[in-house]
Write an enzyme that holds these catalytic residues in place. Structure first.
Site, PDB file in Angstrom:
ATOM      1  N   PHE A 193      -1.308  12.834   8.097  1.00  0.00           N
ATOM      2  CA  PHE A 193      -1.944  12.902   6.777  1.00  0.00           C
ATOM      3  C   PHE A 193      -2.614  11.561   6.523  1.00  0.00           C
ATOM      4  O   PHE A 193      -1.946  10.532   6.397  1.00  0.00           O
ATOM      5  CB  PHE A 193      -0.935  13.212   5.653  1.00  0.00           C
ATOM      6  CG  PHE A 193      -1.653  13.417   4.340  1.00  0.00           C
ATOM      7  CD1 PHE A 193      -2.168  14.654   4.001  1.00  0.00           C
ATOM      8  CD2 PHE A 193      -1.862  12.363   3.457  1.00  0.00           C
ATOM      9  CE1 PHE A 193      -2.870  14.847   2.808  1.00  0.00           C
ATOM     10  CE2 PHE A 193      -2.556  12.551   2.266  1.00  0.00           C
ATOM     11  CZ  PHE A 193      -3.066  13.796   1.945  1.00  0.00           C
ATOM     12  N   ASP A 200      -2.184   3.411  10.111  1.00  0.00           N
ATOM     13  CA  ASP A 200      -2.324   3.767   8.696  1.00  0.00           C
ATOM     14  C   ASP A 200      -0.987   3.482   8.018  1.00  0.00           C
ATOM     15  O   ASP A 200      -0.037   4.254   8.123  1.00  0.00           O
ATOM     16  CB  ASP A 200      -2.701   5.252   8.568  1.00  0.00           C
ATOM     17  CG  ASP A 200      -2.882   5.664   7.108  1.00  0.00           C
ATOM     18  OD1 ASP A 200      -2.434   4.918   6.223  1.00  0.00           O
ATOM     19  OD2 ASP A 200      -3.444   6.745   6.868  1.00  0.00           O
ATOM     20  N   LYS A 241      -1.632   2.481  -1.780  1.00  0.00           N
ATOM     21  CA  LYS A 241      -0.471   2.832  -2.609  1.00  0.00           C
ATOM     22  C   LYS A 241       0.198   1.624  -3.275  1.00  0.00           C
ATOM     23  O   LYS A 241      -0.268   1.154  -4.303  1.00  0.00           O
ATOM     24  CB  LYS A 241       0.526   3.622  -1.762  1.00  0.00           C
ATOM     25  CG  LYS A 241      -0.049   5.002  -1.345  1.00  0.00           C
ATOM     26  CD  LYS A 241       1.030   5.960  -0.957  1.00  0.00           C
ATOM     27  CE  LYS A 241       0.515   7.207  -0.280  1.00  0.00           C
ATOM     28  NZ  LYS A 241       0.505   8.392  -1.113  1.00  0.00           N
TER      29      LYS A 241
HETATM   30  N1  PLP Z   1      -2.789   7.661   4.443  1.00  0.00           N
HETATM   31  C1  PLP Z   1      -1.505   8.006   4.312  1.00  0.00           C
HETATM   32  C2  PLP Z   1      -0.546   7.711   5.434  1.00  0.00           C
HETATM   33  C3  PLP Z   1      -1.049   8.626   3.146  1.00  0.00           C
HETATM   34  O1  PLP Z   1       0.238   8.984   3.033  1.00  0.00           O
HETATM   35  C4  PLP Z   1      -1.976   8.871   2.114  1.00  0.00           C
HETATM   36  C5  PLP Z   1      -1.526   9.541   0.867  1.00  0.00           C
HETATM   37  O2  PLP Z   1      -0.494  10.116   0.758  1.00  0.00           O
HETATM   38  C6  PLP Z   1      -3.307   8.499   2.281  1.00  0.00           C
HETATM   39  C7  PLP Z   1      -3.675   7.868   3.462  1.00  0.00           C
HETATM   40  C8  PLP Z   1      -4.323   8.742   1.218  1.00  0.00           C
HETATM   41  O3  PLP Z   1      -4.145   7.888   0.151  1.00  0.00           O
HETATM   42  P1  PLP Z   1      -4.820   8.225  -1.271  1.00  0.00           P
HETATM   43  O4  PLP Z   1      -4.146   9.433  -1.811  1.00  0.00           O
HETATM   44  O5  PLP Z   1      -4.592   6.989  -2.099  1.00  0.00           O
HETATM   45  O6  PLP Z   1      -6.271   8.457  -0.993  1.00  0.00           O
END
Ligand code: PLP
Length: 399
Positions: free
Chosen positions: A139, A224, A253
């Site tokens: 994700f 990520d 986050k």
């Molecule tokens: N990358 C990861 C690993 C995530 O868990 C998330 C969101 O849950 C995102 C990217 C996307 O972040 P955002 O919702 O702030 O766009």
């Protein structure tokens, strides 16, 4: 009152989420309150965005102080906040440069753009042939660019066509990564622990092995860390559990202190220098308010030893959860304060979340069988014990 507030939101808000039936009005530390005054332990931490606890006084002060001075001027000008914020994060993470964005997915998009341009300008991949490899079950967010990488049918259905040059390999399998790499591969994008995918923890050494493979084939390894970074797993970055340095990382986050969208793409000079003025940007990215909050979020994380607390309380939480004996539980896994409790597919994790809600514990399932626990990193034994006690009760009533 609760019903009318829920109806109001339902009437005017797109139905792209299915919230639990509770209306929250106040938060402090590990706790939130609904509009009737009922208190809950927040085991969800806004999908890991609230690491410092709700409305941390030092973060609120940083927000207020900066809001009264200067909030946004765009990157058309320099400010007295951005440099200090990025210096702090770069020095802490050992990356040379950072590109500021707002949400996590924007920083992921930034990473993909950087990797593609690096592939064309440095690796000399033929024009428009660059490939990005990601993992099944990933994700990385919800933009059109990024959902092309998803292996969850619902995330893609109805939204095609997607980017070309995207490939998926099984998570946790470094040999598959090596097999999938071609002369045109720009980057391997990976979550150190898959969060939304179900709190999937790869075996120790997997990430380090992937980094070695990437190095051998001149491919960028991009972690990520939007969900796993900044102490969530008991280390500053989750990749540190494997003792290596990736080529680039993505943060979001918790970088916003639980109150503001702040994200960064961090890389070494060789990668970041591919961006020249006009290549990429964001009106709000790197604004003074975000920079002031981001800097304070990092300071509080270190000064208040939240990373150490995440490690200690995470271990304690895992141990305590493992004392629950129930045939409904299939597996309990996680690192630090990112924990998943997987139940037998005969049962519904959503139902358990509703029962937890009634007993004053807030969390949400991921997929249909995993209950996630990602509380603020300030949590103590008292709240963990309370949660485990209630879980024991719920599981014993279910059979
Ligand atoms: N990358 C990861 C690993 C995530 O868990 C998330 C969101 O849950 C995102 C990217 C996307 O972040 P955002 O919702 O702030 O766009």
């Amino acid at each position: 009152m609760t019903a009318s507030l829920i109806d109001l939101e339902k009437k005017y808000c797109a139905h792209n989420y299915e919230p639990l039936p509770v209306v929250l009005t106040k938060g402090q530390g590990v706790y939130v309150w609904d509009e009737s005054g009922k208190k809950y332990i927040d085991m969800m931490g806004a999908y890991s965005a609230v690491s410092h606890g709700h409305c941390h006084p030092k973060l609120i002060k940083a927000l207020k102080d900066q809001a009264e001075k200067l909030t946004i001027v765009s990157r058309a000008f320099y400010t007295d906040t951005l440099g200090a914020f990025l210096k702090r994060v770069c020095e802490l993470t050992k990356f040379k440069k950072a590109l500021p964005m707002n949400t996590g997915v924007e920083a992921v998009e930034t990473a993909i753009k950087a990797a593609r341009k690096w592939a064309y300008t440095i690796k000399k991949v033929p024009t428009d042939q660059a490939e990005i490899i990601a993992c099944q079950g990933n994700f990385h967010g919800r933009t059109l660019g990024v959902i092309g990488l998803s292996s969850v049918p619902q995330y893609q259905h109805g939204f095609g066509p997607f980017l070309s040059g995207l490939r998926l390999v099984p998570y946790g399998d470094a040999d598959s990564l090596e097999q999938a790499i071609t002369a045109n591969t720009a980057a391997f994008l990976v979550e150190p622990i898959q969060g939304e995918g179900g709190i999937n923890v790869p075996s120790s050494g997997y990430l380090k092995r992937c980094a070695e493979i990437c190095k051998k084939h001149h491919v960028l390894m991009i972690c990520d860390e939007v969900q796993t970074g900044l102490g969530r797993t008991g280390k500053l970055m989750a990749y540190e559990h494997d003792d290596f340095q990736p080529d680039a990382i993505i943060l979001g986050k918790a970088l916003g202190g639980g109150m503001f969208p702040v994200s960064l793409f961090l890389a070494q000079e060789e990668v970041m220098q591919v961006f020249t003025p006009g290549d990429h940007g964001s009106t709000f990215g790197g604004n003074p308010l975000a920079a002031a909050i981001g800097l304070k979020a990092i300071d509080v994380l270190i000064e208040e030893r939240l990373i150490e607390n995440a490690a200690e309380m995470g271990n304690y939480f895992l141990q305590q959860l493992k004392t629950i004996s129930s045939p409904i539980i299939k597996e309990i896994r996680g690192k630090g304060l990112l924990i998943g409790l997987e139940i037998d597919a005969k049962y519904d994790a959503h139902h358990i979340c509703l029962e937890l809600l009634k007993s004053g514990i807030l969390t949400k399932e991921t997929h249909k069988t995993v209950i996630r626990f990602a509380p603020p990193l300030i949590i103590g034994k008292k709240e963990i014990d309370e949660t485990v006690k209630i879980l024991k009760m719920i599981f014993s009533e279910m059979i």
